[in-house]
Design a protein around this motif. Structure first.
Motif, PDB file in Angstrom:
ATOM      1  N   VAL A   1       0.868  -1.178   0.000  1.00 52.12           N
ATOM      2  CA  VAL A   1       0.000   0.000   0.000  1.00 52.12           C
ATOM      3  C   VAL A   1       0.900   1.221   0.000  1.00 52.12           C
ATOM      4  CG1 VAL A   1      -1.700   1.351   1.289  1.00 52.12           C
ATOM      5  CG2 VAL A   1      -1.883  -1.136   1.232  1.00 52.12           C
ATOM      6  N   LEU A   2       0.646   2.136  -0.920  1.00 56.33           N
ATOM      7  CA  LEU A   2       1.458   3.347  -1.002  1.00 56.33           C
ATOM      8  C   LEU A   2       0.727   4.482  -0.298  1.00 56.33           C
ATOM      9  CD1 LEU A   2       4.010   4.725  -2.132  1.00 56.33           C
ATOM     10  CD2 LEU A   2       2.641   5.362  -4.137  1.00 56.33           C
ATOM     11  N   GLY A   3       1.276   4.895   0.839  1.00 55.04           N
ATOM     12  CA  GLY A   3       0.754   6.052   1.550  1.00 55.04           C
ATOM     13  C   GLY A   3       1.566   7.275   1.180  1.00 55.04           C
ATOM     14  N   LEU A   4       0.890   8.338   0.771  1.00 55.49           N
ATOM     15  CA  LEU A   4       1.536   9.566   0.310  1.00 55.49           C
ATOM     16  C   LEU A   4       1.117  10.740   1.176  1.00 55.49           C
ATOM     17  CD1 LEU A   4       0.769   9.128  -3.492  1.00 55.49           C
ATOM     18  CD2 LEU A   4       3.039   8.907  -2.455  1.00 55.49           C
ATOM     19  N   GLY A   5       2.039  11.684   1.388  1.00 60.64           N
ATOM     20  CA  GLY A   5       1.691  12.850   2.183  1.00 60.64           C
ATOM     21  C   GLY A   5       2.480  14.076   1.782  1.00 60.64           C
ATOM     22  N   VAL A   6       1.852  15.238   1.956  1.00 63.27           N
ATOM     23  CA  VAL A   6       2.482  16.501   1.570  1.00 63.27           C
ATOM     24  C   VAL A   6       3.452  16.996   2.628  1.00 63.27           C
ATOM     25  CG1 VAL A   6       0.691  17.994   2.542  1.00 63.27           C
ATOM     26  CG2 VAL A   6       1.987  18.763   0.544  1.00 63.27           C
ATOM     27  N   GLY A   7       3.344  16.501   3.852  1.00 58.71           N
ATOM     28  CA  GLY A   7       4.298  16.858   4.887  1.00 58.71           C
ATOM     29  C   GLY A   7       4.223  18.313   5.308  1.00 58.71           C
ATOM     30  N   TYR A   8       5.399  18.932   5.451  1.00 58.93           N
ATOM     31  CA  TYR A   8       5.497  20.272   6.033  1.00 58.93           C
ATOM     32  C   TYR A   8       6.290  21.198   5.114  1.00 58.93           C
ATOM     33  CZ  TYR A   8       4.205  17.458  10.056  1.00 58.93           C
ATOM     34  OH  TYR A   8       3.550  16.590  10.895  1.00 58.93           O
ATOM     35  N   PRO A   9       6.106  22.526   5.272  1.00 60.22           N
ATOM     36  CA  PRO A   9       6.825  23.478   4.412  1.00 60.22           C
ATOM     37  C   PRO A   9       8.339  23.286   4.421  1.00 60.22           C
ATOM     38  CG  PRO A   9       5.070  24.607   5.585  1.00 60.22           C
ATOM     39  CD  PRO A   9       5.126  23.201   6.145  1.00 60.22           C
TER      40      PRO A   9
ATOM     41  N   PRO B   1      -1.131  -0.981 -10.049  1.00 62.37           N
ATOM     42  CA  PRO B   1      -1.669  -2.200  -9.438  1.00 62.37           C
ATOM     43  C   PRO B   1      -1.499  -2.227  -7.923  1.00 62.37           C
ATOM     44  CG  PRO B   1       0.504  -2.647 -10.287  1.00 62.37           C
ATOM     45  CD  PRO B   1       0.221  -1.199 -10.613  1.00 62.37           C
ATOM     46  N   TYR B   2      -1.703  -1.076  -7.278  1.00 67.97           N
ATOM     47  CA  TYR B   2      -1.523  -0.976  -5.836  1.00 67.97           C
ATOM     48  C   TYR B   2      -2.458   0.113  -5.320  1.00 67.97           C
ATOM     49  CZ  TYR B   2       1.148   3.009  -7.523  1.00 67.97           C
ATOM     50  OH  TYR B   2       1.514   4.166  -8.172  1.00 67.97           O
ATOM     51  N   PRO B   3      -2.974  -0.046  -4.104  1.00 68.81           N
ATOM     52  CA  PRO B   3      -3.784   1.028  -3.530  1.00 68.81           C
ATOM     53  C   PRO B   3      -2.910   2.168  -3.045  1.00 68.81           C
ATOM     54  CG  PRO B   3      -3.687  -0.834  -2.040  1.00 68.81           C
ATOM     55  CD  PRO B   3      -2.946  -1.238  -3.267  1.00 68.81           C
ATOM     56  N   ARG B   4      -3.388   3.392  -3.209  1.00 70.68           N
ATOM     57  CA  ARG B   4      -2.679   4.557  -2.685  1.00 70.68           C
ATOM     58  C   ARG B   4      -3.615   5.310  -1.756  1.00 70.68           C
ATOM     59  NH1 ARG B   4      -1.748   6.963  -8.575  1.00 70.68           N
ATOM     60  NH2 ARG B   4      -1.576   4.731  -8.834  1.00 70.68           N
ATOM     61  N   ILE B   5      -3.081   5.716  -0.628  1.00 69.38           N
ATOM     62  CA  ILE B   5      -3.856   6.428   0.367  1.00 69.38           C
ATOM     63  C   ILE B   5      -3.110   7.698   0.746  1.00 69.38           C
ATOM     64  CG2 ILE B   5      -4.993   4.345   1.231  1.00 69.38           C
ATOM     65  CD1 ILE B   5      -3.058   4.262   3.537  1.00 69.38           C
ATOM     66  N   LEU B   6      -3.837   8.678   1.253  1.00 69.58           N
ATOM     67  CA  LEU B   6      -3.233   9.955   1.595  1.00 69.58           C
ATOM     68  C   LEU B   6      -3.138  10.122   3.100  1.00 69.58           C
ATOM     69  CD1 LEU B   6      -5.047  12.420  -0.858  1.00 69.58           C
ATOM     70  CD2 LEU B   6      -2.965  11.075  -1.240  1.00 69.58           C
ATOM     71  N   GLY B   7      -1.978  10.563   3.574  1.00 71.32           N
ATOM     72  CA  GLY B   7      -1.856  10.994   4.954  1.00 71.32           C
ATOM     73  C   GLY B   7      -2.748  12.211   5.132  1.00 71.32           C
ATOM     74  N   ALA B   8      -3.770  12.108   5.972  1.00 68.68           N
ATOM     75  CA  ALA B   8      -4.808  13.144   5.980  1.00 68.68           C
ATOM     76  C   ALA B   8      -5.385  13.306   7.379  1.00 68.68           C
ATOM     77  CB  ALA B   8      -5.924  12.772   4.992  1.00 68.68           C
ATOM     78  N   ASN B   9      -4.897  14.310   8.102  1.00 65.90           N
ATOM     79  CA  ASN B   9      -5.452  14.584   9.425  1.00 65.90           C
ATOM     80  C   ASN B   9      -6.536  15.651   9.399  1.00 65.90           C
ATOM     81  OD1 ASN B   9      -4.023  12.665  10.768  1.00 65.90           O
ATOM     82  ND2 ASN B   9      -2.496  14.038  11.623  1.00 65.90           N
ATOM     83  N   GLY B  10      -6.509  16.539   8.400  1.00 62.88           N
ATOM     84  CA  GLY B  10      -7.504  17.595   8.308  1.00 62.88           C
ATOM     85  C   GLY B  10      -8.671  17.199   7.430  1.00 62.88           C
TER      86      GLY B  10
END
Length: 275
Positions: free
Chosen positions: A97-105, A133-142
């Protein structure tokens, strides 16, 4: 989207800010697999490429699934991220599973980029990746990033939320999306209180907790945000998030804590949280 069975409970490999030898990580992943965890997660800190690490760990294990929690989008171009994840998913079907996130400035600045508008940046990034061929999810607290995850990704990975927060994310995502809840785990209440106090220094986080009805510094807030105590107590917190709508709960030891001690703690928790 590729089908990856995470099962209800997984664990982060302990997060180290110093160099960890490949053999140590291979041994840790093997031990988590032997303990019965359905998935293992790794994050991305300076000097440690999340996807290269998973390439090593997938090859060292046979059953356990892996996820990035979270691969930072400033670390690689979207085409590169897709190429790596696509290759790994085809080499190890159903285990990524590929988790992606924008992180910090500051992470954008370190890559010589402007942080800009996070929602627009993530939307462009995912669009440039194309299908895989893989699920991708977003790091998302807001809530806005969670809504975007429901629109353009296969799910979301919030962390450090109480069960009511997990339920809120599920409502935002809707059914059929993968919801991974990151649950911090520490040995005792004192460590839990310290971790919560640090998080509450972030104004946006403090506001979100107040909106959910939690008073700053309260025992109720500490108990809701961080799993601590004996394995049965931690297992109860895991069940709370699953009941609130999480598909998978990822146990997260304190970042920068002793690697060996954190791994032993995860192993000790396994029989209770996996029961």
């Amino acid at each position: 989207m590729g089908m990856t069975e995470l099962g209800p409970v997984g664990a982060f490999l302990p997060v180290s800010f110093t160099s960890v030898e490949p053999d140590v990580l291979r041994d840790a992943a093997t031990r988590l697999e032997r303990a019965g965890y359905h998935a293992a997660w790794t994050n991305e800190v300076p000097g440690k490429d999340a996807l290269v690490q998973l390439a090593v760990l997938l090859g060292a294990t046979s059953r356990i699934a892996f996820g990035t929690g979270i691969a930072n989008i400033w670390a690689r171009e979207p085409e590169t991220a897709h190429a790596a994840a696509d290759f790994l998913a085809r080499a190890h079907p159903g285990r990524l599973v590929l988790g992606l996130g924008v992180g910090y400035p500051e992470q954008a600045a370190a890559a010589g980029r402007e942080f800009g508008r996070p929602l627009a940046t993530v939307r462009r990034y995912v669009d440039r990746m194309g299908e895989g061929p893989y699920p991708r999810i977003l790091g998302a607290n807001g809530p806005k990033m969670q809504a975007l995850a429901g629109e353009i990704a296969d799910g979301a990975f919030p962390a450090m939320l109480p069960p009511e927060g997990t339920a809120q994310v599920r409502r935002t995502l809707g059914p059929g999306k993968l919801l991974v809840a990151g649950l911090s785990v520490v040995p005792d209440r004192a460590a839990a209180a310290e971790q919560v106090a640090g998080a509450m220094n972030q104004p946006a986080f403090a506001r979100a907790m107040a909106e959910l009805g939690y008073a700053e510094g309260s025992d109720r807030l500490v108990d809701a945000l961080v799993a601590h105590g004996d394995p049965a107590a931690v297992a109860a917190r895991v069940r709370d998030h699953l009941a609130a709508g999480a598909d998978h709960v990822a146990l997260l030891p304190p970042a920068g804590a002793d690697f060996a001690a954190s791994l032993e703690h995860l192993e000790a928790l396994a029989p209770a949280v996996l029961a």
